[in-house]
Design an enzyme around this catalytic site. Structure first.
Site, PDB file in Angstrom:
ATOM      1  N   GLY A  13      35.036  58.500  54.990  1.00  0.00           N
ATOM      2  CA  GLY A  13      34.564  59.075  53.729  1.00  0.00           C
ATOM      3  C   GLY A  13      35.448  58.679  52.554  1.00  0.00           C
ATOM      4  O   GLY A  13      34.947  58.323  51.481  1.00  0.00           O
ATOM      5  N   LEU A  35      38.500  70.240  54.469  1.00  0.00           N
ATOM      6  CA  LEU A  35      39.913  69.926  54.727  1.00  0.00           C
ATOM      7  C   LEU A  35      40.359  70.529  56.052  1.00  0.00           C
ATOM      8  O   LEU A  35      41.243  71.383  56.110  1.00  0.00           O
ATOM      9  CB  LEU A  35      40.835  70.382  53.576  1.00  0.00           C
ATOM     10  N   THR A 124      26.705  57.497  64.923  1.00  0.00           N
ATOM     11  CA  THR A 124      27.612  56.661  65.714  1.00  0.00           C
ATOM     12  C   THR A 124      26.906  55.975  66.879  1.00  0.00           C
ATOM     13  O   THR A 124      25.902  56.497  67.399  1.00  0.00           O
ATOM     14  CB  THR A 124      28.741  57.556  66.268  1.00  0.00           C
ATOM     15  N   ASP A 125      27.464  54.858  67.328  1.00  0.00           N
ATOM     16  CA  ASP A 125      26.913  54.168  68.508  1.00  0.00           C
ATOM     17  C   ASP A 125      27.122  54.976  69.789  1.00  0.00           C
ATOM     18  O   ASP A 125      26.503  54.691  70.812  1.00  0.00           O
ATOM     19  CB  ASP A 125      27.525  52.767  68.659  1.00  0.00           C
ATOM     20  N   GLU A 126      28.000  56.002  69.735  1.00  0.00           N
ATOM     21  CA  GLU A 126      28.285  56.771  70.958  1.00  0.00           C
ATOM     22  C   GLU A 126      27.064  57.526  71.457  1.00  0.00           C
ATOM     23  O   GLU A 126      27.025  57.948  72.616  1.00  0.00           O
ATOM     24  CB  GLU A 126      29.443  57.750  70.731  1.00  0.00           C
ATOM     25  N   TYR A 149      31.339  65.385  71.919  1.00  0.00           N
ATOM     26  CA  TYR A 149      31.234  64.816  70.556  1.00  0.00           C
ATOM     27  C   TYR A 149      29.938  64.017  70.422  1.00  0.00           C
ATOM     28  O   TYR A 149      29.146  64.226  69.494  1.00  0.00           O
ATOM     29  CB  TYR A 149      32.453  63.927  70.247  1.00  0.00           C
ATOM     30  N   LYS A 153      26.584  64.637  68.023  1.00  0.00           N
ATOM     31  CA  LYS A 153      26.055  63.674  67.043  1.00  0.00           C
ATOM     32  C   LYS A 153      24.593  63.341  67.381  1.00  0.00           C
ATOM     33  O   LYS A 153      23.756  63.227  66.488  1.00  0.00           O
ATOM     34  CB  LYS A 153      26.903  62.390  67.021  1.00  0.00           C
ATOM     35  N   ASN A 178      32.985  51.428  66.435  1.00  0.00           N
ATOM     36  CA  ASN A 178      34.342  51.926  66.143  1.00  0.00           C
ATOM     37  C   ASN A 178      34.922  51.315  64.872  1.00  0.00           C
ATOM     38  O   ASN A 178      35.075  50.093  64.795  1.00  0.00           O
ATOM     39  CB  ASN A 178      35.289  51.587  67.287  1.00  0.00           C
TER      40      ASN A 178
HETATM   41  P1  NAD Z   1      37.363  62.089  60.188  1.00  0.00           P
HETATM   42  O1  NAD Z   1      37.600  63.035  61.317  1.00  0.00           O
HETATM   43  O2  NAD Z   1      38.444  61.181  59.752  1.00  0.00           O
HETATM   44  O3  NAD Z   1      36.887  62.913  58.892  1.00  0.00           O
HETATM   45  C1  NAD Z   1      35.975  63.972  58.962  1.00  0.00           C
HETATM   46  C2  NAD Z   1      36.005  64.700  57.626  1.00  0.00           C
HETATM   47  O4  NAD Z   1      35.036  65.748  57.681  1.00  0.00           O
HETATM   48  C3  NAD Z   1      37.360  65.368  57.329  1.00  0.00           C
HETATM   49  O5  NAD Z   1      37.725  65.135  55.985  1.00  0.00           O
HETATM   50  C4  NAD Z   1      37.094  66.843  57.579  1.00  0.00           C
HETATM   51  O6  NAD Z   1      37.903  67.695  56.775  1.00  0.00           O
HETATM   52  C5  NAD Z   1      35.616  66.941  57.206  1.00  0.00           C
HETATM   53  N1  NAD Z   1      34.953  68.077  57.854  1.00  0.00           N
HETATM   54  C6  NAD Z   1      34.956  68.386  59.187  1.00  0.00           C
HETATM   55  N2  NAD Z   1      34.256  69.515  59.394  1.00  0.00           N
HETATM   56  C7  NAD Z   1      33.804  69.933  58.177  1.00  0.00           C
HETATM   57  C8  NAD Z   1      33.022  71.023  57.748  1.00  0.00           C
HETATM   58  N3  NAD Z   1      32.583  71.959  58.611  1.00  0.00           N
HETATM   59  N4  NAD Z   1      32.713  71.120  56.426  1.00  0.00           N
HETATM   60  C9  NAD Z   1      33.153  70.185  55.536  1.00  0.00           C
HETATM   61  N5  NAD Z   1      33.923  69.147  55.894  1.00  0.00           N
HETATM   62  C10 NAD Z   1      34.236  69.010  57.205  1.00  0.00           C
HETATM   63  O7  NAD Z   1      36.067  61.279  60.616  1.00  0.00           O
HETATM   64  P2  NAD Z   1      35.669  59.756  60.344  1.00  0.00           P
HETATM   65  O8  NAD Z   1      36.241  58.924  61.419  1.00  0.00           O
HETATM   66  O9  NAD Z   1      35.936  59.443  58.917  1.00  0.00           O
HETATM   67  O10 NAD Z   1      34.086  59.836  60.596  1.00  0.00           O
HETATM   68  C11 NAD Z   1      33.220  60.230  59.535  1.00  0.00           C
HETATM   69  C12 NAD Z   1      31.787  60.245  60.047  1.00  0.00           C
HETATM   70  O11 NAD Z   1      31.449  58.962  60.550  1.00  0.00           O
HETATM   71  C13 NAD Z   1      31.558  61.230  61.198  1.00  0.00           C
HETATM   72  O12 NAD Z   1      30.279  61.802  61.039  1.00  0.00           O
HETATM   73  C14 NAD Z   1      31.584  60.346  62.444  1.00  0.00           C
HETATM   74  O13 NAD Z   1      30.782  60.894  63.473  1.00  0.00           O
HETATM   75  C15 NAD Z   1      30.995  59.058  61.903  1.00  0.00           C
HETATM   76  N6  NAD Z   1      31.434  57.814  62.585  1.00  0.00           N
HETATM   77  C16 NAD Z   1      32.760  57.557  62.790  1.00  0.00           C
HETATM   78  C17 NAD Z   1      33.142  56.360  63.384  1.00  0.00           C
HETATM   79  C18 NAD Z   1      34.594  56.016  63.627  1.00  0.00           C
HETATM   80  O14 NAD Z   1      34.876  55.011  64.275  1.00  0.00           O
HETATM   81  N7  NAD Z   1      35.554  56.771  63.115  1.00  0.00           N
HETATM   82  C19 NAD Z   1      32.153  55.435  63.777  1.00  0.00           C
HETATM   83  C20 NAD Z   1      30.810  55.752  63.556  1.00  0.00           C
HETATM   84  C21 NAD Z   1      30.456  56.937  62.947  1.00  0.00           C
HETATM   85  O1  DAU Z   2      32.078  54.311  68.603  1.00  0.00           O
HETATM   86  C1  DAU Z   2      32.215  55.051  67.433  1.00  0.00           C
HETATM   87  C2  DAU Z   2      33.181  56.181  67.693  1.00  0.00           C
HETATM   88  O2  DAU Z   2      34.469  55.604  67.780  1.00  0.00           O
HETATM   89  C3  DAU Z   2      33.143  57.274  66.632  1.00  0.00           C
HETATM   90  O3  DAU Z   2      31.881  57.883  66.656  1.00  0.00           O
HETATM   91  C4  DAU Z   2      34.239  58.303  66.888  1.00  0.00           C
HETATM   92  O4  DAU Z   2      34.263  59.250  65.827  1.00  0.00           O
HETATM   93  C5  DAU Z   2      35.572  57.598  66.958  1.00  0.00           C
HETATM   94  O5  DAU Z   2      36.591  58.517  67.279  1.00  0.00           O
HETATM   95  C6  DAU Z   2      35.533  56.486  68.009  1.00  0.00           C
HETATM   96  O6  DAU Z   2      35.466  57.026  69.362  1.00  0.00           O
HETATM   97  P1  DAU Z   2      36.319  56.406  70.567  1.00  0.00           P
HETATM   98  O7  DAU Z   2      36.495  57.430  71.611  1.00  0.00           O
HETATM   99  O8  DAU Z   2      35.748  55.097  70.982  1.00  0.00           O
HETATM  100  O9  DAU Z   2      37.695  56.100  69.758  1.00  0.00           O
HETATM  101  P2  DAU Z   2      39.216  56.348  70.144  1.00  0.00           P
HETATM  102  O10 DAU Z   2      40.034  55.684  69.076  1.00  0.00           O
HETATM  103  O11 DAU Z   2      39.516  57.764  70.474  1.00  0.00           O
HETATM  104  O12 DAU Z   2      39.370  55.508  71.478  1.00  0.00           O
HETATM  105  C7  DAU Z   2      39.078  54.112  71.505  1.00  0.00           C
HETATM  106  C8  DAU Z   2      39.269  53.624  72.931  1.00  0.00           C
HETATM  107  O13 DAU Z   2      40.680  53.678  73.244  1.00  0.00           O
HETATM  108  C9  DAU Z   2      38.597  54.486  73.981  1.00  0.00           C
HETATM  109  O14 DAU Z   2      38.133  53.639  75.029  1.00  0.00           O
HETATM  110  C10 DAU Z   2      39.696  55.407  74.497  1.00  0.00           C
HETATM  111  C11 DAU Z   2      40.942  54.538  74.357  1.00  0.00           C
HETATM  112  N1  DAU Z   2      42.199  55.257  74.064  1.00  0.00           N
HETATM  113  C12 DAU Z   2      42.211  56.143  73.023  1.00  0.00           C
HETATM  114  C13 DAU Z   2      43.350  56.836  72.705  1.00  0.00           C
HETATM  115  C14 DAU Z   2      43.364  57.831  71.555  1.00  0.00           C
HETATM  116  C15 DAU Z   2      43.339  55.016  74.808  1.00  0.00           C
HETATM  117  O15 DAU Z   2      43.326  54.201  75.752  1.00  0.00           O
HETATM  118  N2  DAU Z   2      44.477  55.694  74.500  1.00  0.00           N
HETATM  119  C16 DAU Z   2      44.533  56.624  73.472  1.00  0.00           C
HETATM  120  O16 DAU Z   2      45.611  57.235  73.254  1.00  0.00           O
END
Ligand code: NAD
Ligand code: DAU
Length: 342
Positions: A13, A35, A124-126, A149, A153, A178
């Site tokens: 965001g 937050l 998300t792709d998850e 999670y 989603k 990711n």
């Molecule tokens: P993040 O955890 O870094 O940020 C989430 C934000 O949402 C935070 O600022 C948190 O304060 C806010 N939030 C949580 N609950 C809330 C609530 N009840 N009301 C208002 N605000 C709230 O997450 P991110 O990695 O930036 O992911 C953002 C979005 O993208 C999520 O919907 C996630 O599912 C999606 N997404 C993430 C990834 C990834 O790889 N990180 C990939 C694909 C999709």
């Molecule tokens: O695919 C999109 C998703 O990617 C998003 O929707 C999620 O919000 C985001 O958290 C992410 O999920 P993952 O579970 O794939 O991400 P993470 O970084 O937690 O882990 C990536 C890979 O690494 C996974 O196979 C688990 C592994 N891992 C993760 C952690 C934190 C480790 O081996 N060691 C670790 O300490």
């Protein structure tokens, strides 16, 4: 154009808000964020004083607050707010259902009542679950979430779909792979490994390290969201990926090389329960229909990310110690008050 962004203090965001204001400087953005531990206003400290950006602290599950907010004439909502970390959902799932499912419902209701003309639901792709070797999910693939999670989603995606079908609600869904890049909270694989290696700590790799993820640089995702916001067809889903799944151990070794740190820091630890083996997406639809494609090569993106974490050690230390959470009361509120007096 006036945009409401939920969850804008988190990783993607905050990158999206910075990207969007840079590319569309005449846009006004209101960032609505609770937050939680994942929200960090320091992520946006550089744009905080801009007159076309405003932060409002609030919970997307608070229907009254959200409906009040939506009285403003928003042209679109970009909905990021969610609990996002798989390991936390395994430890405690309830907040994921509250924020990701109930929170999305509150957003949909408020947007529908106010007749907001576009709602971009960031998913998300998850939701597709684990892919077999050489398999990749299209937008039509069945949903098979394997973590609480991912299930939360998938549930939110289905709610959005039901609003499109039932209420002709103008929503579009994106499902991205990711993300990595600046401002990612150091609980996710890449920032955790970088910060541990810098501190000379062990790097905990789950299982055999051969689980694959398709990593995309966060700015590529932001560009895709911009394209979907502008040109995505209502009611459609768009997969977003980079088309190059890589085993976790390969990512960790590349990071160690960039940091000039020894492979001996790697420690194989107990696997994540229900750990998805492989994520892979077919994103030909967004490339064909909207002309978007990922641009940042993995090597270049990882180097940029490592450099960013190296040069932002204060941000990392505050994220790890929890100090950043005092920023809102101690600094932000005071600073906004001063700005308001100007
Ligand atoms: P993040 O955890 O870094 O940020 C989430 C934000 O949402 C935070 O600022 C948190 O304060 C806010 N939030 C949580 N609950 C809330 C609530 N009840 N009301 C208002 N605000 C709230 O997450 P991110 O990695 O930036 O992911 C953002 C979005 O993208 C999520 O919907 C996630 O599912 C999606 N997404 C993430 C990834 C990834 O790889 N990180 C990939 C694909 C999709
Ligand atoms: O695919 C999109 C998703 O990617 C998003 O929707 C999620 O919000 C985001 O958290 C992410 O999920 P993952 O579970 O794939 O991400 P993470 O970084 O937690 O882990 C990536 C890979 O690494 C996974 O196979 C688990 C592994 N891992 C993760 C952690 C934190 C480790 O081996 N060691 C670790 O300490």
């Amino acid at each position: 154009m006036k945009l409401l962004v939920t969850g804008g203090a988190g990783f993607i965001g905050s990158n999206f808000i910075r990207y969007f204001l840079n590319v569309h400087p005449s846009t006004e953005i209101v960032n609505f964020d609770k937050l939680t531990y994942a929200g960090n206003l320091q992520n946006l400290a550089d744009i905080d004083a801009q007159p076309n950006y405003r932060f409002v602290r609030g919970d997307i599950c608070d229907a009254e607050a959200v409906e009040h907010l939506c009285e403003q004439p928003f042209d679109a909502i970009v909905h990021f707010a969610a609990e996002s970390h798989v390991d936390r959902s395994i430890a405690a799932a309830r907040e994921f259902i509250r924020a990701n499912v109930e929170g999305t419902l509150v957003m949909l209701e408020a947007a529908r009542k106010r007749k907001i003309s576009r709602f971009l639901h960031v998913s998300t792709d998850e939701v597709y679950g684990s892919m077999a070797p050489k398999e990749s999910a299209t937008e039509q693939s069945q949903l098979a979430p394997n973590s609480p999670y991912a299930a939360s989603k998938a549930a939110s995606d289905l709610l959005v779909r039901s609003y499109v079908q039932t209420h002709k609600f103008p929503a579009v869904i994106t499902r991205c792979t990711n993300n990595y890049g600046p401002y990612q909270f150091p609980e996710k694989l890449i920032p955790l490994m970088i910060s541990n290696a810098i501190e000379g700590k062990k790097l905990p790799v789950y299982g055999d390290g051969l689980n694959e993820r398709d990593w995309i640089f966060v700015e590529d995702h932001c560009r895709a969201l911009d394209a979907v916001l502008e040109k995505g067809r209502i009611g459609e889903i768009y997969n977003i990926g980079s088309g190059r799944p890589v085993p976790n151990i390969g990512i960790v070794r590349s990071l160690l090389k960039l940091l000039n740190a020894p492979d001996g820091l790697i420690e194989f630890v107990q696997d994540r329960p229900g750990h998805d083996r492989r994520y892979a997406l077919d994103d030909s639809k967004i490339r064909r229909e909207l002309g978007w494609e990922s641009k940042v090569e993995l090597d270049a993106g990882l180097k940029h990310t490592v450099d960013w974490y190296r040069t932002h050690s204060d941000w990392v230390q505050e994220a790890k110690s929890g100090e950043y959470q005092a920023y809102y009361e101690k600094f932000y509120v005071k600073r906004r008050a001063t700005l308001a007096q100007l």
